[in-house]
Design a protein around this motif. Structure first.
Motif, mmCIF file in Angstrom:
data_model
loop_
_atom_site.group_PDB
_atom_site.id
_atom_site.type_symbol
_atom_site.label_atom_id
_atom_site.label_comp_id
_atom_site.label_asym_id
_atom_site.label_seq_id
_atom_site.Cartn_x
_atom_site.Cartn_y
_atom_site.Cartn_z
ATOM 1 N N ASN A 84 0.796 -1.237 0.000
ATOM 2 C CA ASN A 84 0.000 0.000 0.000
ATOM 3 C C ASN A 84 0.825 1.282 0.000
ATOM 4 N N ILE A 85 2.002 1.239 0.608
ATOM 5 C CA ILE A 85 2.796 2.473 0.670
ATOM 6 C C ILE A 85 3.757 2.497 -0.533
ATOM 7 N N VAL A 86 4.607 1.471 -0.631
ATOM 8 C CA VAL A 86 5.515 1.401 -1.783
ATOM 9 C C VAL A 86 4.687 1.292 -3.072
ATOM 10 N N GLY A 87 3.669 0.448 -3.069
ATOM 11 C CA GLY A 87 2.835 0.234 -4.265
ATOM 12 C C GLY A 87 2.154 1.519 -4.718
ATOM 13 N N CYS A 88 1.608 2.257 -3.778
ATOM 14 C CA CYS A 88 0.916 3.510 -4.122
ATOM 15 C C CYS A 88 1.916 4.526 -4.671
ATOM 16 N N SER A 136 -2.175 3.723 5.740
ATOM 17 C CA SER A 136 -1.685 3.624 4.358
ATOM 18 C C SER A 136 -2.608 4.373 3.402
ATOM 19 N N LYS A 137 -3.896 4.430 3.719
ATOM 20 C CA LYS A 137 -4.836 5.176 2.878
ATOM 21 C C LYS A 137 -4.629 6.683 3.053
ATOM 22 N N VAL A 138 -4.335 7.103 4.286
ATOM 23 C CA VAL A 138 -4.026 8.513 4.520
ATOM 24 C C VAL A 138 -2.751 8.894 3.759
ATOM 25 N N PHE A 139 -1.785 7.968 3.737
ATOM 26 C CA PHE A 139 -0.562 8.194 2.951
ATOM 27 C C PHE A 139 -0.923 8.436 1.480
ATOM 28 N N GLY A 140 -1.803 7.613 0.932
ATOM 29 C CA GLY A 140 -2.216 7.769 -0.471
ATOM 30 C C GLY A 140 -2.883 9.113 -0.720
ATOM 31 N N GLU A 141 -3.712 9.540 0.248
ATOM 32 C CA GLU A 141 -4.375 10.849 0.106
ATOM 33 C C GLU A 141 -3.327 11.969 0.124
ATOM 34 N N ALA A 142 -2.349 11.842 1.028
ATOM 35 C CA ALA A 142 -1.311 12.881 1.133
ATOM 36 C C ALA A 142 -0.442 12.900 -0.128
#
Ligand code: 15L
Length: 279
Positions: A84-88, A136-142
């Motif tokens: 989720n983090i590296v992939g995003c 991890s979703k908040v990371f994607g939003e940021a």
């Protein structure tokens, strides 16, 4: 016809979306797992989004990306980190390098799961993730916000509730997202001109919603469904649950360590053994 990449296409949400968007777009599908059969208008590429080379390959030449790929529930940190983090990061960065401007990122209700159920929240609230998955979703939003501001990319963030043919429990009466409403909101994210960075809630027009989804309505979303039609049936079968889960919008994700701590049974057994020995 636009070519749209759907990552994580074999998952639950991906499968609903494939069916609902068939014929509307040329679908490029990707996943780590193979798909059973690609239909007409679909092309499948096996890919692992935690590898940049794969991300670059699948994002080349598409008009928009729906990035569903990744871990879709709470999980061990290493798994969340890679998927989720590296992939995003890889998908957003590969899109930038390949000149793909528009990304629809299905974030999650779990990015804000620690808001209480007696609160109504809109798209401007401060994130309150309820899990590593939520973080991890908040990371994607940021990351989406950064790529919109710095590189002029067009980011449509959908905080998805629960996609299902029908709502499955009391909590889902508030966050249910019917497959056709999902398809409508994703299509809006693909088509709407002038998007810079938007956060909307991916839910149907539910009477019991915890969200003020006026940002989605402002952009033209007109949900067709309301979970209330199933309320009686759902509530009849509802059993009292974990008190922490009942208090917060994220439900069991807010209490999940208590329930799923892998060390818990071993610790409990050791405690019992100590008690038996009188220690
Ligand atoms: C999610 O974000 C998950 O991807 C999905 O599996 C469900 O757990 C959903 O949230 C939910 O909250 O019901």
């Amino acid at each position: 016809m636009k070519t749209v990449l759907i990552t994580g296409a074999t998952g639950d949400v991906g499968s609903h979306l494939r069916r609902e968007l068939a014929g509307k777009y040329q679908l490029r599908l990707s996943d780590r797992r193979p798909i059973k059969a690609a239909s007409k208008g679909e092309k499948f590429i096996k890919a692992d989004v935690s590898r940049m080379a794969d991300a670059l390959k699948i994002t080349k030449g598409v008009d928009a990306i729906v990035h569903l790929g990744g871990y879709s529930v709470e999980g061990p940190w290493e798994a969340i980190l890679q998927a989720n983090i590296v992939g995003c990061y890889n998908i957003f960065e590969a899109a930038r390098r390949n000149g793909v401007k528009r990304i629809i990122f299905p974030t999650s209700n779990h990015a804000v799961g620690f808001y209480r159920r007696d609160q109504t929240i809109d798209h401007r609230v401060y994130p309150r993730p309820d899990s590593r998955y939520g973080v991890s979703k908040v990371f994607g939003e940021a990351l989406g916000s950064l790529y919109a501001d710095k590189y002029g990319m067009e980011m449509f963030m959908i905080r998805i509730g629960n996609v299902n043919p029908k709502p499955i429990d009391k909590r889902r009466l508030s966050i249910w997202f019917s497959p056709r409403d999902l398809a409508q909101l994703v299509s809006l994210g693909i088509e709407k001109p002038g998007i810079k960075f938007e956060i909307v809630y991916g839910v149907s027009g539910n009477k019991r919603s915890w969200y003020d989804n006026s940002n989605a309505y402002r952009l033209g979303y007109t949900p067709q469904d309301d979970a209330e039609a199933w309320a009686e049936e759902v509530l009849k079968n509802e059993k009292p649950g974990n008190p922490i889960a009942e208090l917060y919008q994220g439900g069991i994700f807010c209490a999940v360590e208590e329930v799923q701590n892998p060390a818990a049974p071993a610790k409990a057994a050791a405690k019992k053994a100590r008690r038996k020995k009188g220690k």
